[in-house]
Motif scaffolding. Sequence first.
Motif, PDB file in Angstrom:
ATOM      1  N   ILE A  92       0.832  -1.206   0.000  1.00 14.92           N
ATOM      2  CA  ILE A  92       0.000   0.000   0.000  1.00 14.92           C
ATOM      3  C   ILE A  92       0.867   1.257   0.000  1.00 14.92           C
ATOM      4  O   ILE A  92       1.717   1.439   0.868  1.00 14.92           O
ATOM      5  CB  ILE A  92      -0.958   0.022   1.206  1.00 14.92           C
ATOM      6  CG1 ILE A  92      -1.963  -1.130   1.100  1.00 14.92           C
ATOM      7  CG2 ILE A  92      -1.698   1.356   1.284  1.00 14.92           C
ATOM      8  CD1 ILE A  92      -2.943  -1.217   2.251  1.00 14.92           C
ATOM      9  N   THR A  93       0.613   2.112  -1.000  1.00 13.97           N
ATOM     10  CA  THR A  93       1.219   3.438  -1.079  1.00 13.97           C
ATOM     11  C   THR A  93       0.077   4.428  -1.234  1.00 13.97           C
ATOM     12  O   THR A  93      -0.700   4.343  -2.183  1.00 13.97           O
ATOM     13  CB  THR A  93       2.183   3.559  -2.280  1.00 13.97           C
ATOM     14  OG1 THR A  93       3.213   2.580  -2.138  1.00 13.97           O
ATOM     15  CG2 THR A  93       2.799   4.948  -2.342  1.00 13.97           C
ATOM     16  N   ILE A  94      -0.010   5.359  -0.286  1.00 18.02           N
ATOM     17  CA  ILE A  94      -1.109   6.322  -0.286  1.00 18.02           C
ATOM     18  C   ILE A  94      -0.604   7.662  -0.789  1.00 18.02           C
ATOM     19  O   ILE A  94       0.351   8.227  -0.244  1.00 18.02           O
ATOM     20  CB  ILE A  94      -1.720   6.462   1.124  1.00 18.02           C
ATOM     21  CG1 ILE A  94      -2.269   5.093   1.589  1.00 18.02           C
ATOM     22  CG2 ILE A  94      -2.810   7.530   1.132  1.00 18.02           C
ATOM     23  CD1 ILE A  94      -2.837   5.083   2.975  1.00 18.02           C
ATOM     24  N   GLY A  95      -1.256   8.155  -1.826  1.00 22.67           N
ATOM     25  CA  GLY A  95      -0.913   9.449  -2.415  1.00 22.67           C
ATOM     26  C   GLY A  95      -1.593  10.593  -1.683  1.00 22.67           C
ATOM     27  O   GLY A  95      -1.912  10.503  -0.493  1.00 22.67           O
ATOM     28  N   ASP A  96      -1.853  11.654  -2.402  1.00 23.22           N
ATOM     29  CA  ASP A  96      -2.450  12.866  -1.842  1.00 23.22           C
ATOM     30  C   ASP A  96      -3.970  12.701  -1.782  1.00 23.22           C
ATOM     31  O   ASP A  96      -4.686  13.128  -2.673  1.00 23.22           O
ATOM     32  CB  ASP A  96      -2.068  14.064  -2.713  1.00 23.22           C
ATOM     33  CG  ASP A  96      -2.506  15.386  -2.112  1.00 23.22           C
ATOM     34  OD1 ASP A  96      -2.797  15.422  -0.896  1.00 23.22           O
ATOM     35  OD2 ASP A  96      -2.572  16.375  -2.861  1.00 23.22           O
ATOM     36  N   ILE A  97      -4.457  12.058  -0.714  1.00 24.70           N
ATOM     37  CA  ILE A  97      -5.892  11.812  -0.583  1.00 24.70           C
ATOM     38  C   ILE A  97      -6.554  12.912   0.239  1.00 24.70           C
ATOM     39  O   ILE A  97      -5.914  13.570   1.054  1.00 24.70           O
ATOM     40  CB  ILE A  97      -6.195  10.422   0.028  1.00 24.70           C
ATOM     41  CG1 ILE A  97      -5.688  10.318   1.466  1.00 24.70           C
ATOM     42  CG2 ILE A  97      -5.602   9.320  -0.830  1.00 24.70           C
ATOM     43  CD1 ILE A  97      -6.138   9.053   2.197  1.00 24.70           C
ATOM     44  N   ASP A  98      -7.844  13.077   0.025  1.00 26.08           N
ATOM     45  CA  ASP A  98      -8.641  14.046   0.770  1.00 26.08           C
ATOM     46  C   ASP A  98      -8.854  13.511   2.176  1.00 26.08           C
ATOM     47  O   ASP A  98      -9.334  12.397   2.356  1.00 26.08           O
ATOM     48  CB  ASP A  98      -9.979  14.248   0.065  1.00 26.08           C
ATOM     49  CG  ASP A  98     -10.816  15.362   0.656  1.00 26.08           C
ATOM     50  OD1 ASP A  98     -10.737  15.588   1.886  1.00 26.08           O
ATOM     51  OD2 ASP A  98     -11.559  15.995  -0.100  1.00 26.08           O
ATOM     52  N   MET A  99      -8.488  14.289   3.178  1.00 25.93           N
ATOM     53  CA  MET A  99      -8.624  13.885   4.583  1.00 25.93           C
ATOM     54  C   MET A  99      -9.918  14.396   5.210  1.00 25.93           C
ATOM     55  O   MET A  99     -10.175  14.160   6.381  1.00 25.93           O
ATOM     56  CB  MET A  99      -7.443  14.407   5.409  1.00 25.93           C
ATOM     57  CG  MET A  99      -6.118  13.856   4.972  1.00 25.93           C
ATOM     58  SD  MET A  99      -6.026  12.118   5.352  1.00 25.93           S
ATOM     59  CE  MET A  99      -4.391  11.772   4.791  1.00 25.93           C
TER      60      MET A  99
END
Length: 167
Positions: A92-99
């Motif tokens: 799992i690599t998480i990019g620029d997600i909306d928090m």
Amino acid sequence: MRGLIGRKLIGGALAACVVLGAGAAGAEEVGKVGVDWLGNDIIVEAIKDPKVEGVTCHVSYFDRGIIDRLHKGNWFEDPSDSSISCRQTGPITIGDIDMGEGGEEVFKQGISLIWKKQVVNRIYDKANETLIYLSHSRQVQNGSAKMSVTTVPLYGQNVVWSKGKPQ
């Protein structure tokens, strides 16, 4: 696209609706189960989250056949029912997600000629280190309460945050 009508008779109009969702993930049909002699099917699609590598969602929905459309008189719409299951399918690599509390749209496709959409939203639950995926329909009016939810726990996983883990 959904249904014989969507594929053959009104494919152009529905394709235009899907173009509005450009930037969201695409779906790949991985299964199709016939449920009756009217040509109704249950479709299973795989959706990769474009901002979270290593997570795949499987969404199932009802695809009305031409005989069912003729019989019921509703030519241009599939039911709002859907089911979703998301799992880790790689590192799992998480990019620029909306928090934000509402998260962000990961996938959208038309389930009527113009107004009705099947949508998958991702929400990050920071307190529980979990990604939540919500499948629902969106309509201009008379919204549907039919929905399905699934989670991908991140606790204890070797997760890479491309923008740094949120504090």
